[in-house]
Write an enzyme that holds these catalytic residues in place. Structure first.
Site, PDB file in Angstrom:
ATOM      1  N   HIS A  20       0.870  -1.194   0.000  1.00  0.00           N
ATOM      2  CA  HIS A  20       0.000   0.000   0.000  1.00  0.00           C
ATOM      3  C   HIS A  20       0.899   1.235   0.000  1.00  0.00           C
ATOM      4  CE1 HIS A  20      -3.813   2.128   1.691  1.00  0.00           C
ATOM      5  NE2 HIS A  20      -3.059   2.981   1.007  1.00  0.00           N
ATOM      6  N   HIS A  22       1.574   5.349  -1.725  1.00  0.00           N
ATOM      7  CA  HIS A  22       1.236   6.522  -2.519  1.00  0.00           C
ATOM      8  C   HIS A  22       2.525   7.146  -3.042  1.00  0.00           C
ATOM      9  CE1 HIS A  22      -3.003   6.715  -1.143  1.00  0.00           C
ATOM     10  NE2 HIS A  22      -2.506   6.205  -0.016  1.00  0.00           N
ATOM     11  N   LEU A  23       2.608   7.299  -4.359  1.00  0.00           N
ATOM     12  CA  LEU A  23       3.791   7.913  -4.975  1.00  0.00           C
ATOM     13  C   LEU A  23       3.479   9.268  -5.598  1.00  0.00           C
ATOM     14  CD1 LEU A  23       5.497   4.851  -6.730  1.00  0.00           C
ATOM     15  CD2 LEU A  23       6.252   6.055  -4.668  1.00  0.00           C
ATOM     16  N   ARG A  24       2.201   9.634  -5.706  1.00  0.00           N
ATOM     17  CA  ARG A  24       1.807  10.873  -6.367  1.00  0.00           C
ATOM     18  C   ARG A  24       2.299  10.873  -7.820  1.00  0.00           C
ATOM     19  NH1 ARG A  24      -1.507  10.792  -2.248  1.00  0.00           N
ATOM     20  NH2 ARG A  24      -0.774  11.809  -0.333  1.00  0.00           N
ATOM     21  N   ASN A  48      -5.202   7.137  -6.536  1.00  0.00           N
ATOM     22  CA  ASN A  48      -5.965   8.365  -6.270  1.00  0.00           C
ATOM     23  C   ASN A  48      -5.185   9.616  -6.660  1.00  0.00           C
ATOM     24  OD1 ASN A  48      -4.251   7.778  -4.065  1.00  0.00           O
ATOM     25  ND2 ASN A  48      -5.496   8.994  -2.658  1.00  0.00           N
ATOM     26  N   LYS A 115      -9.126  -0.432  -6.223  1.00  0.00           N
ATOM     27  CA  LYS A 115      -9.231   0.229  -4.929  1.00  0.00           C
ATOM     28  C   LYS A 115     -10.606   0.843  -4.707  1.00  0.00           C
ATOM     29  CE  LYS A 115      -7.901   1.887  -0.989  1.00  0.00           C
ATOM     30  NZ  LYS A 115      -6.642   2.535  -0.643  1.00  0.00           N
ATOM     31  N   HIS A 153     -10.601   0.892   1.449  1.00  0.00           N
ATOM     32  CA  HIS A 153     -10.414   1.876   2.517  1.00  0.00           C
ATOM     33  C   HIS A 153     -11.586   1.663   3.464  1.00  0.00           C
ATOM     34  CE1 HIS A 153      -9.157   5.917   4.133  1.00  0.00           C
ATOM     35  NE2 HIS A 153     -10.360   5.766   4.682  1.00  0.00           N
ATOM     36  N   HIS A 191      -4.782  -0.610   5.657  1.00  0.00           N
ATOM     37  CA  HIS A 191      -4.452   0.210   6.832  1.00  0.00           C
ATOM     38  C   HIS A 191      -5.431  -0.011   7.996  1.00  0.00           C
ATOM     39  CE1 HIS A 191      -7.375   2.714   4.839  1.00  0.00           C
ATOM     40  NE2 HIS A 191      -6.503   3.324   4.064  1.00  0.00           N
ATOM     41  N   LEU A 236      -5.502   9.179   7.749  1.00  0.00           N
ATOM     42  CA  LEU A 236      -6.813   8.544   7.724  1.00  0.00           C
ATOM     43  C   LEU A 236      -6.658   7.126   7.199  1.00  0.00           C
ATOM     44  CD1 LEU A 236      -9.130  11.408   6.373  1.00  0.00           C
ATOM     45  CD2 LEU A 236      -9.141  10.400   8.669  1.00  0.00           C
ATOM     46  N   ASP A 264       1.194   2.660   3.566  1.00  0.00           N
ATOM     47  CA  ASP A 264       0.322   3.802   3.312  1.00  0.00           C
ATOM     48  C   ASP A 264       1.118   5.103   3.366  1.00  0.00           C
ATOM     49  OD1 ASP A 264      -2.019   5.169   2.699  1.00  0.00           O
ATOM     50  OD2 ASP A 264      -2.688   5.281   4.775  1.00  0.00           O
ATOM     51  N   HIS A 268       2.769  14.669   1.570  1.00  0.00           N
ATOM     52  CA  HIS A 268       2.100  15.947   1.359  1.00  0.00           C
ATOM     53  C   HIS A 268       3.100  17.066   1.618  1.00  0.00           C
ATOM     54  CE1 HIS A 268      -2.052  14.506   1.010  1.00  0.00           C
ATOM     55  NE2 HIS A 268      -1.825  13.708   2.041  1.00  0.00           N
ATOM     56  N   ALA A 280      -4.468  14.671   5.297  1.00  0.00           N
ATOM     57  CA  ALA A 280      -4.230  13.432   6.035  1.00  0.00           C
ATOM     58  C   ALA A 280      -3.155  12.617   5.332  1.00  0.00           C
ATOM     59  CB  ALA A 280      -5.509  12.625   6.144  1.00  0.00           C
TER      60      ALA A 280
END
Length: 364
Positions: A20, A22-24, A48, A115, A153, A191, A236, A264, A268, A280
């Site tokens: 899980h 996030h790499l943007r 996302n 997802k 989620h 998560h 979150l 996760d 940011h 979050a």
């Protein structure tokens, strides 16, 4: 592991995976991807973005950007050999995702999950599902038929439900009806944050797994308010009571193959966290394995870290373990106060503190 004279000085593991992540995109992607690739052989990449990754073609294009970003990151910092890193792509489930798209995704060989973001649940979830069984039944049936995992989620978005109860209510309102309707569907409860969730995953019928983050294994909700409001501990699902943290740590270190590693990690910009409506997400990619080692050692279960980090996830997803290895060494590792993030900086989880584990300097 531990020797006759004391605790372990080094831990050698089959190279782990992050189930899980996030790499943007763009410059942010180029600044964060190497942190993960240095430790993990593979990672499930969250969809996302803005706009979200909706189709197999979107996923292919994003995968190419991830690999290009990794090469650029290595060139920029002078890494002689690009780490072997396989981004495992996902699609963002919407009310309009079709069964045909699911079959294209499975046939692609590079999409490994779909997802579920309940609409409004977290960052960039506005396009998420409004009614899972009402809107997505045919799509879920196609996923069950072709073995495509649903990654959830696990929180309801009903404003009448207390923030700290949303995972438990999600089990009652979503997971139980979903399992009755699609008992053979592979589901990853991502998560996980509560004792309720850990008990559900342990006891559920059918193919159900769960990822556990380092922040939920190491911290309870007091960390959000220690010495003042600390936005870089805000994620979150939010951190919960100590009783829940202990239940998650027990699950992670139990040896149960339903539980596996998923950071996760969610970068940011500092300014987006430190404002009146902060984002979050916790950035843990740089020091993820050291955080997990710290959690497992806290209950004397370093001997079970390899299975959790390197074996359970591949088994659930129907993949072989990685062929390489990763070595952690016992050494004081101060966590930087900030790291580059595009045109800004990101503050990693526990910035300014020190861990007693770090990735061996000759690891990659």
């Amino acid at each position: 592991m531990a020797g006759p004279s004391g605790p372990a000085a080094r831990i050698r593991l089959i190279r782990p995976d992050d189930w899980h992540l996030h790499l943007r995109d763009g410059a942010v992607l180029r600044d964060v991807v190497l942190d993960s690739a240095r430790q993990f052989g593979r990672a499930i990449i969250m969809p996302n973005l803005k706009p979200p990754v909706l189709t197999t073609a979107d996923a292919h294009a994003y995968r190419e950007r991830v690999l290009a970003g990794l090469r650029e990151a290595c060139e920029r910092v002078g890494v002689d050999e690009t780490p072997s890193f396989d981004p495992l792509m996902t699609l963002y489930l919407t009310d309009r995702t079709t069964p045909d798209e699911i079959r294209r995704a499975r046939d692609s060989g590079f999409v490994h999950g779909v997802k579920l973001y309940p609409a409004g649940a977290t960052t960039h979830s506005d396009a998420g599902v409004t009614d899972l069984l009402g809107q997505c039944r045919r799509t879920l049936s196609a996923m069950q038929d072709c073995g495509m995992p649903l990654l959830v989620h696990g929180e309801v978005t009903d404003p009448a439900v207390d923030l700290f109860d949303r995972e438990a209510v999600f089990i009652e309102r979503v997971m139980l009806p979903l399992r009755r309707a699609f008992p053979a569907l592979k589901v990853v409860f991502e998560h996980l944050t509560t004792a309720d969730g850990a008990a559900y995953v342990t006891e559920a019928d059918g193919p159900v797994g769960a990822t556990l983050t380092p922040q939920h294994l190491l911290y309870n909700r007091n960390a959000l308010f220690k010495g003042g409001l600390r936005p870089h501990w805000y994620c979150l699902p939010v951190l919960k009571r100590e009783t829940h943290r202990l239940a998650l740590l027990k699950a992670a270190t139990s040896g149960n193959p339903r539980f596996f590693l998923g950071t996760d990690s969610a970068p940011h910009p500092r300014g987006a966290k430190e404002q009146d409506c902060g984002c979050a997400g916790c950035y843990t990619a740089r020091h993820a394995m050291a955080l997990y080692a710290t959690a497992f050692e806290s209950v004397g279960r370093l001997d079970r870290l390899e299975a959790f980090a390197s074996l359970h996830g591949p088994a659930f997803y129907g993949l072989k373990p990685n062929s390489g290895s990763l070595t952690l060494e016992r050494a004081t590792d101060p966590i930087p106060q900030e790291l580059p993030l595009g045109d800004d900086v990101v503050v990693p989880l526990a910035a300014g503190e020190s861990l007693q584990w770090r990735m061996s300097q000759d690891a990659c």
